[in-house]
Every structure is written in structure tokens, then in C-alpha cells.
Design an enzyme around this catalytic site. Sequence first.
Site, PDB file in Angstrom:
ATOM      1  N   GLU A  51       0.463  -1.693  -0.330  1.00 29.95           N
ATOM      2  CA  GLU A  51       0.287  -0.014  -0.103  1.00 29.95           C
ATOM      3  C   GLU A  51       0.708   1.222  -0.169  1.00 29.95           C
ATOM      4  O   GLU A  51       0.450   2.354   0.402  1.00 29.95           O
ATOM      5  CB  GLU A  51      -1.512  -0.217   1.502  1.00 29.95           C
ATOM      6  CG  GLU A  51      -1.767  -0.812   0.939  1.00 29.95           C
ATOM      7  CD  GLU A  51      -2.831  -0.838   0.030  1.00 29.95           C
ATOM      8  OE1 GLU A  51      -2.818  -0.081  -0.436  1.00 29.95           O
ATOM      9  OE2 GLU A  51      -2.710  -2.268  -0.778  1.00 29.95           O
ATOM     10  N   HIS A  52       2.313   1.493   0.314  1.00 25.78           N
ATOM     11  CA  HIS A  52       2.817   2.121   0.206  1.00 25.78           C
ATOM     12  C   HIS A  52       4.719   2.097  -0.232  1.00 25.78           C
ATOM     13  O   HIS A  52       5.129   1.943   0.323  1.00 25.78           O
ATOM     14  CB  HIS A  52       3.225   2.673   2.019  1.00 25.78           C
ATOM     15  CG  HIS A  52       3.656   3.774   1.830  1.00 25.78           C
ATOM     16  ND1 HIS A  52       5.135   4.443   2.643  1.00 25.78           N
ATOM     17  CD2 HIS A  52       2.998   4.920   2.281  1.00 25.78           C
ATOM     18  CE1 HIS A  52       5.075   5.835   2.432  1.00 25.78           C
ATOM     19  NE2 HIS A  52       3.820   6.030   2.642  1.00 25.78           N
ATOM     20  N   TYR A  53       4.601   2.118  -1.552  1.00 26.17           N
ATOM     21  CA  TYR A  53       3.548   1.821  -2.681  1.00 26.17           C
ATOM     22  C   TYR A  53       3.562   0.768  -3.296  1.00 26.17           C
ATOM     23  O   TYR A  53       4.673   0.842  -3.405  1.00 26.17           O
ATOM     24  CB  TYR A  53       3.292   3.384  -3.303  1.00 26.17           C
ATOM     25  CG  TYR A  53       3.134   4.900  -2.577  1.00 26.17           C
ATOM     26  CD1 TYR A  53       1.833   4.721  -2.475  1.00 26.17           C
ATOM     27  CD2 TYR A  53       4.172   5.536  -1.595  1.00 26.17           C
ATOM     28  CE1 TYR A  53       1.329   5.901  -1.930  1.00 26.17           C
ATOM     29  CE2 TYR A  53       3.634   6.055  -1.694  1.00 26.17           C
ATOM     30  CZ  TYR A  53       2.823   6.793  -1.604  1.00 26.17           C
ATOM     31  OH  TYR A  53       1.621   7.431  -0.256  1.00 26.17           O
TER      32      TYR A  53
END
Length: 131
Positions: A51-53
Site C-alpha cells: 500500500e506504500h506504494y
Amino acid sequence: MPSNPLPITEILTIQANRYPNLFIDKVINHVPGKSSTCLKNFTYNEWFFPEHYDDDPNVPGFVLIECLVQSFLVTFLTLEEHRGSRTNFVNVKNVAFRRKIVPGDSLIINCELKSLKRGLANGSAIGHVDG
């Protein structure tokens, strides 16, 4: 004089954080009530990287802060009277991120306890990748 390293099993006995929020892999050395040096290895398996990234994975700032805090806790949680205590941090000052930390990086955190009075600890934590 630094003591022997603490493996993950010993880290689990001195502090309350557990997966997925445990951000210390090893205590390289420590002097109870004075200092600690800790290690966090970042692998692509970390829960936050997708999610990051996904196209540019890097460690979120809040995770880096938590690495510093958990490493600092070792300075006084290794004292028998504080072993296993639950903790919270109330203040973080002078934080600066110099570069991204990415999968494959190892973060070395050096901490110093300056004071511990009435349950409030004050000190410093500095993390480095590749010196």
C-alpha cells in the site's frame, strides 16, 4: 560496557508489541538504563509495502518513528523494575527523514536514555542505513 545481544525471543519478554506492530528484529547491544543499539531489517514481505506504494515501495514515516520509539524503550525496559511495562510516547521532537528506506535496507538505531523520572523517559534515537 555493552551487554550481549538480545534475540527476538528476549525482546518479546521486555516489551508489549507483537506482530504486526513489532519493529525491532534484534537488540545488537544495550546498557540497561543508559543506551541501546537495535536492528530492523525491511523485507518486501512487510505488511505496509503493497500500500506504500506498489510501484515504489518505501517505509512510511509512522513506521520509522515506531522503530525509533521501540528501540528507545529498550534503554529502560531492560531494567528489572520496568521489564514488561506498557508504554506510550508523549512527545517526538526534531524528526528529520533524509532518504527513503526501501525493501532490503537494514536500519540501525542508536539510542541514549538521558533521564527516567516518575515514569517519564527522555532521550534520543537516531537511525542510519548504510552508515
